[in-house]
Design a protein around this motif. Sequence first.
Motif, PDB file in Angstrom:
ATOM      1  N   GLY A 104       0.734  -1.254   0.000  1.00  0.00           N
ATOM      2  CA  GLY A 104       0.000   0.000   0.000  1.00  0.00           C
ATOM      3  C   GLY A 104       0.763   1.304   0.000  1.00  0.00           C
ATOM      4  N   GLN A 105       2.012   1.306  -0.448  1.00  0.00           N
ATOM      5  CA  GLN A 105       2.714   2.588  -0.608  1.00  0.00           C
ATOM      6  C   GLN A 105       2.240   3.250  -1.914  1.00  0.00           C
ATOM      7  OE1 GLN A 105       4.242  -0.400  -0.422  1.00  0.00           O
ATOM      8  NE2 GLN A 105       4.949  -0.454   1.693  1.00  0.00           N
ATOM      9  N   TYR A 106       2.409   4.563  -2.021  1.00  0.00           N
ATOM     10  CA  TYR A 106       1.923   5.209  -3.241  1.00  0.00           C
ATOM     11  C   TYR A 106       2.792   4.865  -4.440  1.00  0.00           C
ATOM     12  CZ  TYR A 106       5.142   9.164  -2.045  1.00  0.00           C
ATOM     13  OH  TYR A 106       6.208   9.964  -1.716  1.00  0.00           O
ATOM     14  N   SER A 107       2.159   4.856  -5.598  1.00  0.00           N
ATOM     15  CA  SER A 107       2.851   4.570  -6.860  1.00  0.00           C
ATOM     16  C   SER A 107       2.751   5.819  -7.726  1.00  0.00           C
ATOM     17  CB  SER A 107       2.179   3.382  -7.555  1.00  0.00           C
ATOM     18  OG  SER A 107       1.185   3.824  -8.466  1.00  0.00           O
TER      19      SER A 107
ATOM     20  N   THR B 243       2.470   5.415   2.670  1.00  0.00           N
ATOM     21  CA  THR B 243       3.553   6.400   2.670  1.00  0.00           C
ATOM     22  C   THR B 243       3.031   7.811   2.366  1.00  0.00           C
ATOM     23  OG1 THR B 243       4.002   5.605   0.429  1.00  0.00           O
ATOM     24  CG2 THR B 243       5.500   4.874   2.162  1.00  0.00           C
ATOM     25  N   ALA B 244       1.699   7.934   2.299  1.00  0.00           N
ATOM     26  CA  ALA B 244       1.075   9.258   2.176  1.00  0.00           C
ATOM     27  C   ALA B 244      -0.038   9.322   3.217  1.00  0.00           C
ATOM     28  CB  ALA B 244       0.525   9.487   0.776  1.00  0.00           C
ATOM     29  N   PRO B 245       0.338   9.272   4.494  1.00  0.00           N
ATOM     30  CA  PRO B 245      -0.684   9.189   5.545  1.00  0.00           C
ATOM     31  C   PRO B 245      -1.516  10.464   5.660  1.00  0.00           C
ATOM     32  CG  PRO B 245       1.512   9.428   6.510  1.00  0.00           C
ATOM     33  CD  PRO B 245       1.713   9.217   5.047  1.00  0.00           C
ATOM     34  N   TYR B 246      -1.037  11.577   5.099  1.00  0.00           N
ATOM     35  CA  TYR B 246      -1.801  12.828   5.134  1.00  0.00           C
ATOM     36  C   TYR B 246      -2.423  13.148   3.786  1.00  0.00           C
ATOM     37  CZ  TYR B 246       1.001  13.177   9.331  1.00  0.00           C
ATOM     38  OH  TYR B 246       1.602  12.907  10.531  1.00  0.00           O
TER      39      TYR B 246
ATOM     40  N   TYR C 276      -3.978  12.050  -7.018  1.00  0.00           N
ATOM     41  CA  TYR C 276      -3.707  13.243  -6.212  1.00  0.00           C
ATOM     42  C   TYR C 276      -4.663  13.254  -5.017  1.00  0.00           C
ATOM     43  CZ  TYR C 276      -2.744  18.319  -5.693  1.00  0.00           C
ATOM     44  OH  TYR C 276      -2.362  19.552  -5.259  1.00  0.00           O
ATOM     45  N   HIS C 277      -4.130  13.444  -3.843  1.00  0.00           N
ATOM     46  CA  HIS C 277      -4.893  13.518  -2.590  1.00  0.00           C
ATOM     47  C   HIS C 277      -5.405  12.187  -2.066  1.00  0.00           C
ATOM     48  CE1 HIS C 277      -5.692  18.154  -2.849  1.00  0.00           C
ATOM     49  NE2 HIS C 277      -4.425  17.819  -2.662  1.00  0.00           N
ATOM     50  N   ALA C 278      -5.100  11.082  -2.739  1.00  0.00           N
ATOM     51  CA  ALA C 278      -5.503   9.776  -2.201  1.00  0.00           C
ATOM     52  C   ALA C 278      -4.607   9.424  -1.015  1.00  0.00           C
ATOM     53  CB  ALA C 278      -5.397   8.709  -3.283  1.00  0.00           C
ATOM     54  N   MET C 279      -5.028   8.423  -0.249  1.00  0.00           N
ATOM     55  CA  MET C 279      -4.258   7.987   0.909  1.00  0.00           C
ATOM     56  C   MET C 279      -3.439   6.741   0.562  1.00  0.00           C
ATOM     57  SD  MET C 279      -5.351  10.267   2.958  1.00  0.00           S
ATOM     58  CE  MET C 279      -5.018   9.878   4.672  1.00  0.00           C
TER      59      MET C 279
END
Lengths: 291, 404
Positions: free
Chosen positions: A139-142, A153-156, A147-150
Amino acid sequence: MVAPEDGSGRTDVLSYLRVDRFPHLWCPGCGHGIVLGALVRAIMRLELDPRRVVVVSGIGCAARAAGYLNFDGVHTTHGRAIAFASGIKLARPELEVIVITGDGDLAAIGGNHFVHACRRNMGITVVCFNNSIYGMTSGQYSPMTPYHAMATTAPYGHIERPFDLCALAAGCGATYVARGAAYFPARLADYIAGGLRHKGFAFIEAVTQCPTYFGRRNKMPRGVDLLRWQKERAVPVERAARMTPEELEGKFTVGVFRDAEELEYTEEYDRIIALAGYREGGESGCPAPGR
Amino acid sequence: MPRRADRPALLQGNEACARGAVTAGVRFFAGYPITPSSEIAEILARLLPQVGGKFIQMEDEIASMAAVIGASLAGRKAMTATSGPGFSLKQENIGYAAMAEVPCVIVNVQRAGPSTGLPTSPAQGDVMQARWGTHGDHPVVVMCPSSVKETYDLVIECVNWSEVLRVPAVLLMDEVVAHMRENVILPRDDDVVIWDRPAPDLPPGHPDFLAYRPGPDDVPPMARFGDGYRYHVTGLHHDERGYPLHQGSKAEELVRRLHRKVERRRRELTKVEWTVGEHSGPALPEGLAEGRGRGAGRTVVVAYGAVARSAEEACRGLAAEGRDVALLRLVTLWPFPDEACRLAAGLAAGGGEILVVEMNLGQVAREVERAVGGRCPVRHYGRVDGELITPAEIAAEITGQRGS
Ligand SMILES: Cc1ncc(C[n+]2csc(CCOP(=O)(O)OP(=O)(O)O)c2C)c(N)n1
């Protein structure tokens, strides 16, 4: 229909798969199996000789598909599938070389190989299983995370914009470019068949779903939630042409974006071989193996 | 074009490497330009299509290594060439080739590092990287030429060993050997021994075919993609069918077999050359081995690559002056020639020493120390300034007249 010679005499989708490898590792609700099914149906429809098909994949959940397909297959290193495939295709152009890759595999670590393969126009068909996230590593971002999804590694919330993979491919010179989605498996199979029939480099993006690592974190916890998302947002490319940018906001286009005839790389190289003075039947270019 | 007559030719090391590859049957090359290896790519771009082979310049070294492995799976003998920074980039896929047992040859023309270093200057700083550059315990074969002619011979050896053992083989050159020109007589193509990878003895589609079932030599016969075997290749630990497995014990079995297949051939694989007085050859001169343990005042120099040329001149000069010196030139670096080093220790034991001379800070010296196990003192002389070590320096080091 060429029977896939698994001894069963069957000619259905399963007969192209290594069912002894099941259960597969994909989660309930994952769309990778749907995309794989579409790929097999495209291969079946074109009656490709299964002995001549080579599947090349990188690393990730999507990449595991190579192990489930009953063809010669190579599950390579993360991001490098297209580069391995280029070696196979150039070495033996008569083979049907298919790359299976995830969105991270293709567009992050493999981005450089991708853009150059588009430019080179070697006859390889690349199917990208785009689930908007790194599935295998949970579940880390690719580069395809919206944009703006969770993401873990994008907890905010994610602050990068994703690629438009099809625009990227076309911009880099890919001669066949299409996008489909798991929600429309029949049309996805059409696009893949189009890519397989195409002589040069073919790129097909398959929008698919990862409920476990993308959906759950983005208020679409079930596979059907994400499939509905695909259904509501997909716009056929013909219709998109008549829509304003505002109307297209938050949507994605599906269809064939490019299908152009241009000289294919291995055919060009054959011309080089002739220019260099090599004649068939002389010294063998690629002898069959033997002691 | 491959030559057929044994006329002498003035060749550069890199050119000999390219020609040797073609003679060895290499029909695929993928690379990315980097000094001091680029001539190999340039020459093969011209030669390969002449014999129906393929050349491609990829977008980087990672892709080049990948394409080479792909071509090899498709049945071609395949090679790449690079230098330090590019060698670093190739490492992940070299490990893949070791694990998936895909024959391939990697030429690394060493230049001074670390990092971009001194791009046009020689070094021998990649000995350990050639052995352990990729992660995990993996097998590899590494050979190191000292002359233009030997470059030709060893690239053929690397291709041969890589094919029969299904292991990546590294030809570890240095900038001096790569760029020096020498008059060499190449053998006729017919006189060159070429080995091919073992082929499966079961036909495609046979129910008993297992892609990774090893033969008695621990090497699994290799099926070519597209011939109907329809098998799976992965860098994950895998069973004899080639399918991923998650059992630790099976994983250990695989890693041990990968090493065993190389170890079994250690004797044939590890080549050295002894120079003692007028004698020069793969074995010590008659009688010398019997004098073991009486090495007082004797120096056995250990060197490889271009440095061995300087060492040879130094040793010959000192021998002519009556000094008790011998040279052990390492041709194979991995598997490491332990046996020869122990012989060297036997010669030096009882008051002599081994002097390892190399263009690094002791990468081979420490291996020699390990091999000799304290039987004699091992001293190191190294340089990392991008300059070739000279015969005079080595002679001074032997006679203890340096820096006084
Ligand atoms: C060199 C390297 N870096 C990182 C990894 C770890 N890794 C494995 S799969 C993966 C991402 C997979 O995501 P994607 O390509 O989108 O495929 P998915 O699993 O979502 O199908 C990563 C980062 C690896 N195996 N190798």
